[in-house]
Motif scaffolding. Structure first.
Motif, PDB file in Angstrom:
ATOM      1  N   LEU A  86       0.913  -1.316   0.063  1.00  0.00           N
ATOM      2  CA  LEU A  86       0.026  -0.442  -0.101  1.00  0.00           C
ATOM      3  C   LEU A  86       0.579   0.672   0.580  1.00  0.00           C
ATOM      4  N   LEU A  87       2.133   1.183   0.710  1.00  0.00           N
ATOM      5  CA  LEU A  87       2.708   2.093   1.029  1.00  0.00           C
ATOM      6  C   LEU A  87       3.733   2.379  -0.572  1.00  0.00           C
ATOM      7  N   GLN A  88       4.142   1.515  -1.144  1.00  0.00           N
ATOM      8  CA  GLN A  88       4.729   2.173  -2.625  1.00  0.00           C
ATOM      9  C   GLN A  88       3.590   2.872  -3.189  1.00  0.00           C
ATOM     10  N   ALA A  89       2.485   2.423  -3.128  1.00  0.00           N
ATOM     11  CA  ALA A  89       1.507   2.073  -4.353  1.00  0.00           C
ATOM     12  C   ALA A  89       0.823   3.907  -4.104  1.00  0.00           C
ATOM     13  N   GLU A  90       0.893   4.000  -2.875  1.00  0.00           N
ATOM     14  CA  GLU A  90      -0.118   5.482  -2.115  1.00  0.00           C
ATOM     15  C   GLU A  90       1.004   6.033  -1.064  1.00  0.00           C
ATOM     16  N   GLY A  91       1.993   6.057  -1.236  1.00  0.00           N
ATOM     17  CA  GLY A  91       2.851   6.650  -0.689  1.00  0.00           C
ATOM     18  C   GLY A  91       2.379   7.781   0.306  1.00  0.00           C
ATOM     19  N   ARG A  92       1.404   8.781   0.097  1.00  0.00           N
ATOM     20  CA  ARG A  92       0.850   9.700   0.741  1.00  0.00           C
ATOM     21  C   ARG A  92      -0.310   9.149   1.735  1.00  0.00           C
ATOM     22  N   ILE A  93      -0.757   8.019   1.989  1.00  0.00           N
ATOM     23  CA  ILE A  93      -1.212   8.002   1.951  1.00  0.00           C
ATOM     24  C   ILE A  93      -1.802   7.898   3.891  1.00  0.00           C
ATOM     25  N   THR A  94      -2.057   8.635   4.432  1.00  0.00           N
ATOM     26  CA  THR A  94      -2.158   8.997   5.437  1.00  0.00           C
ATOM     27  C   THR A  94      -2.706   7.302   6.873  1.00  0.00           C
ATOM     28  N   LEU A  95      -1.465   8.048   7.520  1.00  0.00           N
ATOM     29  CA  LEU A  95      -1.894   6.910   8.875  1.00  0.00           C
ATOM     30  C   LEU A  95      -3.525   6.200   8.955  1.00  0.00           C
ATOM     31  N   THR A  96      -4.078   6.817   9.074  1.00  0.00           N
ATOM     32  CA  THR A  96      -5.664   6.672   9.485  1.00  0.00           C
ATOM     33  C   THR A  96      -5.615   5.495   8.320  1.00  0.00           C
ATOM     34  N   GLU A  97      -6.065   5.946   6.827  1.00  0.00           N
ATOM     35  CA  GLU A  97      -6.441   4.761   6.446  1.00  0.00           C
ATOM     36  C   GLU A  97      -5.356   3.700   6.221  1.00  0.00           C
ATOM     37  N   LEU A  98      -4.111   3.687   6.202  1.00  0.00           N
ATOM     38  CA  LEU A  98      -3.827   3.131   5.845  1.00  0.00           C
ATOM     39  C   LEU A  98      -4.125   2.250   7.577  1.00  0.00           C
ATOM     40  N   SER A  99      -4.595   2.833   8.439  1.00  0.00           N
ATOM     41  CA  SER A  99      -4.747   1.354   9.443  1.00  0.00           C
ATOM     42  C   SER A  99      -5.847   1.007   9.267  1.00  0.00           C
ATOM     43  N   ASP A 100      -6.737   1.285   8.304  1.00  0.00           N
ATOM     44  CA  ASP A 100      -8.410   0.733   7.914  1.00  0.00           C
ATOM     45  C   ASP A 100      -8.097   0.014   6.754  1.00  0.00           C
ATOM     46  N   ARG A 151      -0.694  -0.049  16.098  1.00  0.00           N
ATOM     47  CA  ARG A 151      -0.132  -1.233  16.234  1.00  0.00           C
ATOM     48  C   ARG A 151       0.628  -0.929  14.271  1.00  0.00           C
ATOM     49  N   CYS A 152      -0.384  -0.484  13.595  1.00  0.00           N
ATOM     50  CA  CYS A 152      -0.480   0.341  12.338  1.00  0.00           C
ATOM     51  C   CYS A 152       1.294   0.896  12.546  1.00  0.00           C
ATOM     52  N   GLN A 153       0.988   2.117  13.004  1.00  0.00           N
ATOM     53  CA  GLN A 153       2.151   2.531  12.668  1.00  0.00           C
ATOM     54  C   GLN A 153       3.308   1.869  13.447  1.00  0.00           C
ATOM     55  N   ARG A 154       3.249   0.851  14.824  1.00  0.00           N
ATOM     56  CA  ARG A 154       4.593   0.590  15.356  1.00  0.00           C
ATOM     57  C   ARG A 154       5.026  -0.300  13.741  1.00  0.00           C
ATOM     58  N   ARG A 155       4.157  -1.118  13.231  1.00  0.00           N
ATOM     59  CA  ARG A 155       4.665  -2.065  11.963  1.00  0.00           C
ATOM     60  C   ARG A 155       5.373  -0.919  11.476  1.00  0.00           C
ATOM     61  N   VAL A 156       4.561  -0.188  11.098  1.00  0.00           N
ATOM     62  CA  VAL A 156       5.471   1.245  10.144  1.00  0.00           C
ATOM     63  C   VAL A 156       6.933   1.505  10.190  1.00  0.00           C
ATOM     64  N   ARG A 157       7.668   2.006  11.762  1.00  0.00           N
ATOM     65  CA  ARG A 157       8.647   2.844  12.155  1.00  0.00           C
ATOM     66  C   ARG A 157       9.196   0.903  12.682  1.00  0.00           C
ATOM     67  N   GLU A 158       9.177   0.094  12.939  1.00  0.00           N
ATOM     68  CA  GLU A 158       9.995  -1.139  12.735  1.00  0.00           C
ATOM     69  C   GLU A 158      10.218  -1.722  11.388  1.00  0.00           C
ATOM     70  N   LEU A 159       9.766  -1.410  10.077  1.00  0.00           N
ATOM     71  CA  LEU A 159       9.847  -1.247   8.658  1.00  0.00           C
ATOM     72  C   LEU A 159      10.898  -0.565   8.231  1.00  0.00           C
ATOM     73  N   GLU A 160      10.768   1.190   9.069  1.00  0.00           N
ATOM     74  CA  GLU A 160      11.397   1.838   8.601  1.00  0.00           C
ATOM     75  C   GLU A 160      12.823   1.560   9.071  1.00  0.00           C
ATOM     76  N   ALA A 161      12.949   1.137  10.405  1.00  0.00           N
ATOM     77  CA  ALA A 161      14.159   0.731  11.174  1.00  0.00           C
ATOM     78  C   ALA A 161      14.811  -0.168  10.905  1.00  0.00           C
ATOM     79  N   GLU A 162      14.007  -1.763  10.143  1.00  0.00           N
ATOM     80  CA  GLU A 162      14.817  -1.971   9.402  1.00  0.00           C
ATOM     81  C   GLU A 162      15.243  -2.642   8.488  1.00  0.00           C
ATOM     82  N   GLY A 163      14.828  -0.958   7.193  1.00  0.00           N
ATOM     83  CA  GLY A 163      15.592  -0.676   6.170  1.00  0.00           C
ATOM     84  C   GLY A 163      14.921  -1.388   4.858  1.00  0.00           C
ATOM     85  N   VAL A 164      13.240  -2.168   5.830  1.00  0.00           N
ATOM     86  CA  VAL A 164      12.438  -2.029   4.810  1.00  0.00           C
ATOM     87  C   VAL A 164      12.160  -1.482   3.536  1.00  0.00           C
TER      88      VAL A 164
END
Length: 161
Positions: free
Chosen positions: A11-25, A33-46
């Motif tokens: 979803l982030l690749q397809a819609e980079g400007r998506i809000t965290l609220t919309e992404l979590s929905d 929980r969604c924000q935690r996962r996004v931060r982990e993916l960023e921290a891991e370099g994914v």
């Protein structure tokens, strides 16, 4: 990475400007929980960053060249990498196995601008033995997201399962 992480990344690749609220929905997680996962993916370099896809021609960079570079000596790679990174018209570069040593994507306004860049900068990069340019006629497949599924496992015979 689990299926939920892959869905978030897709979803982030397809819609980079998506809000965290919309992404979590869309992935059916709580915002926290969604924000935690996004931060982990960023921290891991994914997720390495966020950017906009831009039309180069609209910015005056309508001429694109794939440049193949061969170095004169193996110990020149670090110096070449550093110098190459300092050329703004180089928008992408990969070091390859075998010959040539590099595949470099270069943009310019037109052929005379590329010729000037070639003669005044590119051919003078440290360690260059030779350059071979191929002019891009048309981008058939623009940069696109990675597939949202895990790569297929290979069997012992090398075929996809």
């Amino acid at each position: 990475m689990d299926a939920m992480d892959r869905q978030i990344v897709a979803l982030l690749q397809a819609e980079g400007r998506i809000t965290l609220t919309e992404l979590s929905d869309r992935v059916r997680l709580s915002v926290s929980r969604c924000q935690r996962r996004v931060r982990e993916l960023e921290a891991e370099g994914v997720i390495r960053g966020y950017s906009a896809l831009v039309d180069g021609a609209a910015l005056g960079y309508g001429f694109e060249v794939l440049l193949f570079a061969t170095l004169s000596r193996p110990d020149a790679v670090d110096e070449f990498d550093e110098a190459l990174a300092g050329v703004p018209e180089v928008v992408e570069a990969q070091r390859l196995f075998g010959e040539p040593d590099y595949l470099i994507r270069v943009v310019s306004a037109d052929l005379p601008a590329y010729q000037h860049l070639y003669e005044s900068v590119l051919i003078r990069l440290p360690g260059v033995r030779g350059l071979n340019s191929t002019i891009v006629m048309k981008n058939v497949v623009s940069p696109r997201p990675y597939p949202d599924r895990a790569p297929r496992e290979r069997s012992a015979k090398g075929s996809a399962v």
